[in-house]
Design an enzyme around this catalytic site. Structure first.
Site: not given
Ligand SMILES: NC(=O)c1ccc[n+]([C@@H]2O[C@H](COP(=O)([O-])OP(=O)(O)OC[C@H]3O[C@@H](n4cnc5c(N)ncnc54)[C@H](OP(=O)(O)O)[C@@H]3O)[C@@H](O)[C@H]2O)c1
Length: 317
Positions: A17, A47, A135, A155, A157
């Site tokens: 996201l 990356k 949360k 909600n 994505l």
């Molecule tokens: N509603 C929906 O359908 C839906 C679907 C997907 C996600 N979401 C929400 O969107 C939000 C983001 O999710 P996402 O799937 O985009 O996340 P993601 O791609 O899994 O990760 C986001 C970032 O978190 C950082 N990260 C990962 N491990 C870490 C660690 N150990 N320490 C510090 N940073 C770390 C990384 O950044 P760096 O490597 O650059 O540090 C990574 O790029 C969440 O709140 C999720 O619940 C919602």
């Protein structure tokens, strides 16, 4: 579209996201910053490439561990708005972010990593309830610290879930239907969620409020989604029903994180929790708040999936 220029920092910018947030921030003309973990010799080359791409686009990158309080404070003093799109396992690390935001004392708005169901008004099977509790804990910590905030409830994505249900990149004749498939859920395109977030970032109306993405055109059942896809592709799909009992059992027996996924599917597609409560006068519905914006209906997202399945889950710049 006229927009107040601001200095926007995205934590988790390299994630699924986060990339949409970076793209939207740049397209709205903001000075855009990304906070990412320091690079290591074994950092994935993709990356490194993404970091370079961000820099080519004018994004300023700060390398910082979330444990480095002093550095976080100094980074936060250089920006106006902080948007966190950290992944689920890092949710509670946001307590460190909040502590640094409080000490910096200059941030005009913080968006914690939410972008899902409205955590204060839904309840779920234990593995997903644990996520919701985190949360809520973050929300209460923000409020206690007096940090100005906006919570965005996105909600579902849209391309994320369409990819999961219909896998347009690898067409298959079977589709899983959870429960009866009749519960209504809300599917919002990632680009729209990012747009609403970036608009809310500088919008005084969204200060200390919840922005919820619940556009009527995006509220459909799983069966509606499948029928629309069948019409568009001209292919009939074999519906494999997963009963409520089965999904509860999966949430109790599968290993982490599959148990969380089962509990999420139960909450959204069997319990229908995204539509289980009425919006109140306090809630800001995103498509009404930014009514001039031409958001993507689910139908339009399905058309894109049909025409260009390879783009379904990619953020292109
Ligand atoms: N509603 C929906 O359908 C839906 C679907 C997907 C996600 N979401 C929400 O969107 C939000 C983001 O999710 P996402 O799937 O985009 O996340 P993601 O791609 O899994 O990760 C986001 C970032 O978190 C950082 N990260 C990962 N491990 C870490 C660690 N150990 N320490 C510090 N940073 C770390 C990384 O950044 P760096 O490597 O650059 O540090 C990574 O790029 C969440 O709140 C999720 O619940 C919602």
């Amino acid at each position: 579209m006229v927009c107040e220029r601001s200095n926007i920092l995205i934590i988790g910018a390299t994630g699924y996201l986060g990339k949409y947030m970076v793209k939207s921030s740049l397209s709205l003309g903001h000075s855009t910053f990304a906070l990412t973990r320091p690079l290591k010799p074994d950092t994935d080359p993709s990356k490194l490439q993404l970091h370079k791409h961000f820099q080519d686009l004018g994004v300023t990158i700060f390398h910082c561990e979330l444990d480095d309080h002093e550095k976080l404070v100094s980074v936060f003093r250089q920006v106006d708005v902080v948007i966190s799109t950290l992944a689920v396992p890092q949710f509670l690390d946001q307590l460190k972010v909040i502590s640094a935001l409080k000490e910096a004392g200059t941030i005009k708005r913080f968006f914690p990593s939410e972008f899902g169901n409205e955590a204060d008004r839904v309840s779920a099977l234990p593995p997903f309830e644990e996520v919701l509790q985190k949360k809520r804990k973050i929300r209460r910590a923000i409020e206690a610290a007096g940090v100005p905030y906006t919570y965005v409830s996105a909600n579902s994505l849209a391309t994320y879930f369409i990819d999961y249900f219909l896998h347009p990149q690898q067409p298959c004749n079977d589709v899983f239907v959870y429960g009866t498939g009749e519960a209504e859920a809300v599917f919002n395109h990632e680009e729209d969620v990012a747009f609403y977030t970036l608009k809310a970032a500088t919008d005084p109306r969204a200060a200390n409020r919840l922005v919820i993405c619940r556009a009527p055109e995006n509220t459909v059942s799983q069966l509606d989604l499948i029928s629309s896809w069948e019409k568009k592709t001209g292919r009939l799909l074999n519906r494999i029903h997963i009963s409520e009992e089965q999904i509860i059992n999966f949430s109790q027996t599968l290993p982490h994180p599959e148990n969380v996924r089962a509990a999420i599917l139960h909450n959204i597609f069997i319990k229908g929790d995204q539509m289980s409560f009425e919006l109140s006068g306090e809630d800001l519905e995103a498509s009404q708040l930014y009514s001039e914006y031409n958001y993507s209906s689910v139908d339009r997202v399905l058309n894109t999936c049909l025409v260009n399945p390879a783009e379904v889950k990619l953020t292109t710049f």
